[in-house]
Design an enzyme around this catalytic site. Structure first.
Site, short mmCIF file in Angstrom:
data_model
loop_
_atom_site.label_atom_id
_atom_site.label_comp_id
_atom_site.label_asym_id
_atom_site.label_seq_id
_atom_site.Cartn_x
_atom_site.Cartn_y
_atom_site.Cartn_z
N HIS A 217 3.19 -0.04 10.11
CA HIS A 217 3.04 -0.33 8.68
C HIS A 217 1.61 -0.22 8.16
CE1 HIS A 217 4.03 -1.89 4.80
NE2 HIS A 217 3.34 -3.00 4.95
N ASP B 43 7.51 2.70 10.48
CA ASP B 43 7.23 1.50 9.67
C ASP B 43 8.51 0.67 9.55
OD1 ASP B 43 5.42 0.98 6.56
OD2 ASP B 43 6.69 -0.39 7.71
N SER C 151 1.21 -1.49 0.79
CA SER C 151 2.40 -2.35 0.90
C SER C 151 2.76 -2.97 -0.46
CB SER C 151 2.15 -3.39 1.99
OG SER C 151 3.34 -3.87 2.52
#
Ligand SMILES: O=C1N[C@]2(CO1)C[C@H](C(=O)N1CCC(COc3ccc(F)cc3Cl)CC1)C2
Length: 304
Positions: A270, A240, A123
């Site tokens: 995610h 996601d 991320s």
């Protein structure tokens, strides 16, 4: 050395840093560190960069799997995260995350000068990993990116919203927007519950100023991607809702690297490494296999 008689610096949780593994960054802030050291001679170094609002503790299982393969894994809580000092989930310049990562990586390289180095990022940690590798294109034998932040989610970052965020940043930079919706992290409810219950995670609203730093990092990556030539593995779920998969597809399609792989997880949320058990296991197998395959063969003198 601290001033004589000065009170010991303590983590946000009140623990003296003298009792915690840590580094002190260029701004004098203490960053909590974790190390997973194999018993025998390590074959490579692996730096793990966590994402926004979390910390490096949830990467223990991944790090243990890498340690079992004789890899020396290390990580720290970024400034303003977990057990490190700094204003919670806020940063005046995204470059600080990259500078601190390079400081930790250089420290570990000085201790193990002959070992190849990998980065694993998730991320926002993926954005940190990409920009760190771009700063030192020859230093990393491979970069593994799990649902990296590469592009803004076009639904949430409409031109109007981006304009308003920039306007607000000038007027009320500390104004908070929404917080990270944990339901989109994983399809595994136990993982979502663990995230929500983890007091080392930041559960407050995201400051406009922090959002602006993320947007600036995204813009920087768009400029860097056409020159990315280092090996990378991209893992992304196509469901996601926090970091759009189109960013990973764009990076894969537009980087000139001749050693790149993308694996899409259908229905994946995610935090793929914390998604449904079969997905999390697949992610661990995929990244450990890719890293192992990318450890350079011992050179002749090393083999002797
Ligand atoms: O397991 C995990 N994964 C975590 C938490 O726990 C998710 C979190 C993480 O790093 N991101 C998810 C949210 C996203 C928001 O992005 C923005 C928001 C406002 C804005 F103005 C511009 C941007 Cl780009 C950044 C990246 C790490």
């Amino acid at each position: 050395m601290p001033e004589p008689g000065a009170a010991p610096r303590r983590s946000p949780q009140g623990v003296p840093y003298s009792d915690l593994p840590h580094i002190v960054n260029a701004d004098g802030l203490h960053l909590f560190c974790r190390y997973w050291e194999p018993t025998g001679q390590p074959r490579a170094l692996v730096f793990i960069a966590h994402g926004a609002g979390e910390h490096c503790g949830p990467y223990d299982e991944m790090a243990q799997r890498l340690k079992e393969l004789s890899l020396l894994v290390f990580a720290h809580d970024h400034v303003g995260h977990g057990q490190s000092e700094g204003d919670r989930m806020n940063i005046k310049d995204f470059q600080i995350y990259i500078r601190d990562s390079l400081q930790h990586i250089d420290l570990m390289k000085s201790r193990h000068p002959d070992l190849p180095v990998f980065i694993v990022g998730h991320s926002m940690g993926g954005a940190i990993s990409i920009l760190t590798a771009c700063e030192r294109p020859g230093d990393f034998v491979g970069v593994v990116l799990i649902a990296p932040l590469v592009q803004m989610n076009p639904e949430s970052a409409t031109p109007f919203k981006v304009f308003m965020a920039k306007l607000l940043n000038h007027m009320l930079p500390s104004l908070t927007m929404g917080s990270i919706e944990s339901k989109w992290l994983s399809r595994d409810k136990r993982q979502v519950e663990a995230y929500d219950a983890d007091e080392l995670n930041y559960h407050g609203g995201m400051r406009v100023s922090f959002g602006m730093q993320l947007m600036a990092a995204v813009e920087r990556m768009q400029r860097e991607i056409p020159s990315i030539s280092w090996p990378f593995l991209l893992l992304h779920g196509d469901a996601d809702k926090l970091c759009d998969i189109r960013g990973s597809r764009m990076m894969y399609d537009n980087s000139p690297s001749t050693d790149k792989k993308i694996k899409i997880y259908e229905g994946g949320y995610h935090a793929l490494h914390h998604d449904l058990p079969e997905v999390a296991e697949s992610v661990l197998k995929e990244l450990t296999t890719w890293i192992t395959e990318h450890i350079p063969a011992a050179t002749s003198q090393e083999a002797q």
